[in-house]
Design a protein around this motif. Structure first.
Motif, PDB file in Angstrom:
ATOM      1  N   ALA A  10      14.920  18.039  16.313  1.00  0.00           N
ATOM      2  CA  ALA A  10      13.676  18.187  15.552  1.00  0.00           C
ATOM      3  C   ALA A  10      13.284  16.797  15.073  1.00  0.00           C
ATOM      4  N   LEU A  11      12.082  16.384  15.417  1.00  0.00           N
ATOM      5  CA  LEU A  11      11.568  15.062  15.065  1.00  0.00           C
ATOM      6  C   LEU A  11      10.474  15.212  14.018  1.00  0.00           C
ATOM      7  N   ILE A  12      10.592  14.444  12.933  1.00  0.00           N
ATOM      8  CA  ILE A  12       9.579  14.482  11.877  1.00  0.00           C
ATOM      9  C   ILE A  12       9.213  13.050  11.529  1.00  0.00           C
ATOM     10  N   LYS A  13       7.965  12.702  11.768  1.00  0.00           N
ATOM     11  CA  LYS A  13       7.501  11.362  11.402  1.00  0.00           C
ATOM     12  C   LYS A  13       7.527  11.210   9.885  1.00  0.00           C
ATOM     13  N   ALA A  14       7.894  10.035   9.419  1.00  0.00           N
ATOM     14  CA  ALA A  14       7.967   9.769   7.984  1.00  0.00           C
ATOM     15  C   ALA A  14       6.619   9.998   7.310  1.00  0.00           C
ATOM     16  N   SER A  15       5.537   9.748   8.018  1.00  0.00           N
ATOM     17  CA  SER A  15       4.200   9.931   7.433  1.00  0.00           C
ATOM     18  C   SER A  15       3.744  11.383   7.447  1.00  0.00           C
ATOM     19  N   SER A  16       4.532  12.274   8.046  1.00  0.00           N
ATOM     20  CA  SER A  16       4.193  13.701   8.083  1.00  0.00           C
ATOM     21  C   SER A  16       4.858  14.498   6.966  1.00  0.00           C
ATOM     22  N   VAL A  17       5.443  13.806   6.020  1.00  0.00           N
ATOM     23  CA  VAL A  17       6.142  14.459   4.914  1.00  0.00           C
ATOM     24  C   VAL A  17       5.321  14.313   3.640  1.00  0.00           C
ATOM     25  N   ILE A  18       5.102  15.428   2.952  1.00  0.00           N
ATOM     26  CA  ILE A  18       4.426  15.416   1.651  1.00  0.00           C
ATOM     27  C   ILE A  18       5.499  15.642   0.605  1.00  0.00           C
ATOM     28  N   LEU A  19       5.505  14.829  -0.433  1.00  0.00           N
ATOM     29  CA  LEU A  19       6.496  14.985  -1.501  1.00  0.00           C
ATOM     30  C   LEU A  19       5.870  15.656  -2.704  1.00  0.00           C
ATOM     31  N   ALA A  20       6.681  16.441  -3.385  1.00  0.00           N
ATOM     32  CA  ALA A  20       6.262  17.111  -4.625  1.00  0.00           C
ATOM     33  C   ALA A  20       7.401  17.006  -5.630  1.00  0.00           C
ATOM     34  N   THR A  21       7.023  16.994  -6.907  1.00  0.00           N
ATOM     35  CA  THR A  21       8.006  17.041  -7.982  1.00  0.00           C
ATOM     36  C   THR A  21       7.557  18.109  -8.961  1.00  0.00           C
ATOM     37  N   LYS A  22       8.472  18.557  -9.772  1.00  0.00           N
ATOM     38  CA  LYS A  22       8.109  19.549 -10.785  1.00  0.00           C
ATOM     39  C   LYS A  22       7.323  18.864 -11.901  1.00  0.00           C
ATOM     40  N   ALA A  23       6.320  19.574 -12.388  1.00  0.00           N
ATOM     41  CA  ALA A  23       5.461  19.022 -13.442  1.00  0.00           C
ATOM     42  C   ALA A  23       6.199  18.957 -14.767  1.00  0.00           C
ATOM     43  N   THR A  59      19.625  12.883   5.190  1.00  0.00           N
ATOM     44  CA  THR A  59      18.595  12.060   4.556  1.00  0.00           C
ATOM     45  C   THR A  59      17.278  12.281   5.280  1.00  0.00           C
ATOM     46  N   LEU A  60      16.201  12.193   4.522  1.00  0.00           N
ATOM     47  CA  LEU A  60      14.848  12.354   5.032  1.00  0.00           C
ATOM     48  C   LEU A  60      14.035  11.170   4.532  1.00  0.00           C
ATOM     49  N   THR A  61      13.467  10.417   5.466  1.00  0.00           N
ATOM     50  CA  THR A  61      12.656   9.252   5.118  1.00  0.00           C
ATOM     51  C   THR A  61      11.189   9.645   5.113  1.00  0.00           C
ATOM     52  N   THR A  62      10.491   9.234   4.072  1.00  0.00           N
ATOM     53  CA  THR A  62       9.072   9.518   3.938  1.00  0.00           C
ATOM     54  C   THR A  62       8.308   8.222   3.687  1.00  0.00           C
ATOM     55  N   VAL A  63       7.046   8.239   4.029  1.00  0.00           N
ATOM     56  CA  VAL A  63       6.156   7.125   3.700  1.00  0.00           C
ATOM     57  C   VAL A  63       4.956   7.734   2.992  1.00  0.00           C
ATOM     58  N   ILE A  64       4.778   7.353   1.727  1.00  0.00           N
ATOM     59  CA  ILE A  64       3.641   7.840   0.943  1.00  0.00           C
ATOM     60  C   ILE A  64       2.987   6.647   0.267  1.00  0.00           C
ATOM     61  N   THR A  65       1.790   6.846  -0.226  1.00  0.00           N
ATOM     62  CA  THR A  65       1.115   5.729  -0.872  1.00  0.00           C
ATOM     63  C   THR A  65       1.867   5.303  -2.131  1.00  0.00           C
ATOM     64  N   ARG A  66       1.739   4.054  -2.441  1.00  0.00           N
ATOM     65  CA  ARG A  66       2.365   3.515  -3.650  1.00  0.00           C
ATOM     66  C   ARG A  66       1.825   4.236  -4.882  1.00  0.00           C
ATOM     67  N   VAL A 102       0.826  -1.205   0.000  1.00  0.00           N
ATOM     68  CA  VAL A 102       0.000   0.000   0.000  1.00  0.00           C
ATOM     69  C   VAL A 102       0.866   1.263   0.000  1.00  0.00           C
ATOM     70  N   ASN A 103       1.878   1.286   0.843  1.00  0.00           N
ATOM     71  CA  ASN A 103       2.750   2.453   0.990  1.00  0.00           C
ATOM     72  C   ASN A 103       4.164   2.147   0.533  1.00  0.00           C
ATOM     73  N   ASN A 104       4.844   3.175   0.061  1.00  0.00           N
ATOM     74  CA  ASN A 104       6.260   3.074  -0.277  1.00  0.00           C
ATOM     75  C   ASN A 104       7.056   3.927   0.703  1.00  0.00           C
ATOM     76  N   GLU A 105       8.255   3.470   1.003  1.00  0.00           N
ATOM     77  CA  GLU A 105       9.191   4.279   1.765  1.00  0.00           C
ATOM     78  C   GLU A 105      10.121   4.935   0.764  1.00  0.00           C
ATOM     79  N   VAL A 106      10.182   6.260   0.810  1.00  0.00           N
ATOM     80  CA  VAL A 106      11.024   7.016  -0.108  1.00  0.00           C
ATOM     81  C   VAL A 106      12.038   7.777   0.730  1.00  0.00           C
ATOM     82  N   VAL A 107      13.316   7.589   0.415  1.00  0.00           N
ATOM     83  CA  VAL A 107      14.379   8.296   1.130  1.00  0.00           C
ATOM     84  C   VAL A 107      14.956   9.345   0.199  1.00  0.00           C
TER      85      VAL A 107
END
Length: 142
Positions: A129-142, A34-41, A21-26
């Motif tokens: 500073a603590l940031i949960k991996a699920s609290s990160v939103i990723l964006a890319t350029k269109a 490094t910043l670890t994120t968890v977003i949907t697949r 369901v989710n991917n881990e993106v570093v």
């Protein structure tokens, strides 16, 4: 980019670990952290996230939790950045805290005035500073 998230961290995808369901993106951030994120697949696929692709991590200031550097606690948050407070901007209920790490990463957090007082946060304070991996939103350029 014009968005309300106070923390806009540029980097490059270092790895993508696929889950059902989710991917881990570093991300490797511009300063080397490094910043670890968890977003949907599905989101990972929509954004075309693969190693080497540029991305921006968005983290709202209230999602950055602060802890005393000498708390003696171990935290489950995947992202932990040790740094020094560069400014405290008090408001009526909350204060905005600016923190910079040894490598120059600047983070903004919003915490209650009560927490500022209890933790004795001031310019020069060492915090984590603590940031949960699920609290990160990723964006890319269109």
């Amino acid at each position: 980019m014009s968005v309300s998230a106070r923390n806009q961290l540029s980097g490059v995808v270092a790895s993508v670990t696929e889950g059902a369901v989710n991917n881990e993106v570093v991300l490797t951030l511009d300063g080397g952290e490094t910043l670890t994120t968890v977003i949907t697949r599905a989101s990972s696929n929509t954004l075309g996230l693969v190693p080497g692709k540029a991305a921006i991590a968005l983290v709202k200031a209230p999602w950055v939790i602060l802890a005393s550097a000498n708390s003696g606690l171990v935290f489950s948050a995947r992202n932990q950045f040790r740094g020094k407070v560069t400014s405290v901007i008090p408001g009526a209920v909350n204060s905005t805290i600016h923190l910079v790490t040894g490598s120059g990463l600047v983070l903004t957090s919003t915490i209650t005035n009560e927490s500022v007082a209890e933790m004795q946060v001031s310019v020069g304070s060492e915090l984590i500073a603590l940031i949960k991996a699920s609290s990160v939103i990723l964006a890319t350029k269109a």
